[in-house]
Design an enzyme around this catalytic site. Structure first.
Site, short mmCIF file in Angstrom:
data_model
loop_
_atom_site.label_atom_id
_atom_site.label_comp_id
_atom_site.label_asym_id
_atom_site.label_seq_id
_atom_site.Cartn_x
_atom_site.Cartn_y
_atom_site.Cartn_z
N HIS A 180 1.41 5.03 4.36
CA HIS A 180 0.89 5.36 3.15
C HIS A 180 1.07 6.86 2.86
O HIS A 180 1.21 7.07 1.67
CB HIS A 180 -0.61 5.48 4.05
CG HIS A 180 -1.47 4.15 4.17
ND1 HIS A 180 -2.75 3.78 4.00
CD2 HIS A 180 -1.38 2.59 3.55
CE1 HIS A 180 -2.77 2.45 4.36
NE2 HIS A 180 -1.91 1.61 3.29
N SER A 225 0.77 -1.76 -0.25
CA SER A 225 0.01 0.35 -0.03
C SER A 225 0.83 1.37 -0.01
O SER A 225 0.44 2.53 -1.05
CB SER A 225 -1.32 0.07 0.73
OG SER A 225 -0.29 0.08 2.57
#
Length: 205
Positions: A191, A136
């Site tokens: 992230h 991610s």
């Protein structure tokens, strides 16, 4: 000035032709294919999953004390849960294909690896206790790069390509970020690091 304008227009036309008639996205396929196979091995064999967890996930203590720096990169290729893998790899396939067409294979690989590493480093800083794994951070980097590319180079994109970059992806980015903020087991530091790295690096690519 007229010569510069002429050359610039010609370069734009050349780029657009390459974007429309690009080769198959081999680098994107390689990145997705490797991660699908690693997930499958981990799912099929518990010993492999245990090895991945012990040696390839991001662990700040192992990085600091044992100098296992490969974890900063390897964590971005490892998934253990099916839904986690599929969500990340769908976005990797989508944004990777478009960026590979726009920037080329090596630049896509550089974007992904740099975003994974930046996400890992920020994760170590922001949450050194919790281990982390998954693509991610790299995916956020690719989404950020797609947004920034569409905003700074809209003149390059043909009309049909503008729905793949820039403002068109901002709602999805907001949705992804809000979903992560509302979950306790999401590495939001990774992230954020990937998003910053991908968004900044694409300005130079």
């Amino acid at each position: 000035l007229e010569m510069f304008t002429s050359l610039s227009d010609e370069a734009t036309r050349t780029w657009q032709a390459r974007f429309k008639q690009s080769d198959p996205p081999w680098m994107t396929a390689v990145l997705v294919g490797i991660q699908i196979r690693l997930w499958w091995f981990a799912w099929w064999t518990p010993e492999v999953a245990r090895f991945f967890t012990e040696h390839l996930t991001l662990d700040a203590t192992r990085v600091y004390e044992d100098a296992e720096v490969w974890r900063i990169f390897s964590m971005g290729f490892i998934h253990l849960a099916f839904f986690h893998a599929m969500m990340n790899l769908v976005w990797l396939a989508y944004t990777g294909w478009n960026l590979e067409r726009a920037l080329g294979r090596l630049n896509l690989l550089l974007l992904y690896v740099t975003s994974v590493a930046a996400g890992s480093l920020l994760s170590i800083y922001g949450d050194p206790i919790s281990p982390s794994l998954g693509a991610s951070g790299g995916v956020y980097g690719l989404v950020g790069a797609s947004v920034v590319f569409g905003l700074v180079r809209p003149n390059l994109l043909p009309e049909a390509g503008r729905r793949l970059f820039g403002w068109a992806l901002v709602p999805y980015l907001v949705l992804m970020a809000s979903s992560g903020m509302n979950s306790d087991d999401i590495d939001n530091w990774s992230h954020l690091g990937g998003l910053i790295a991908g968004s900044a690096l694409v300005l130079f690519l």
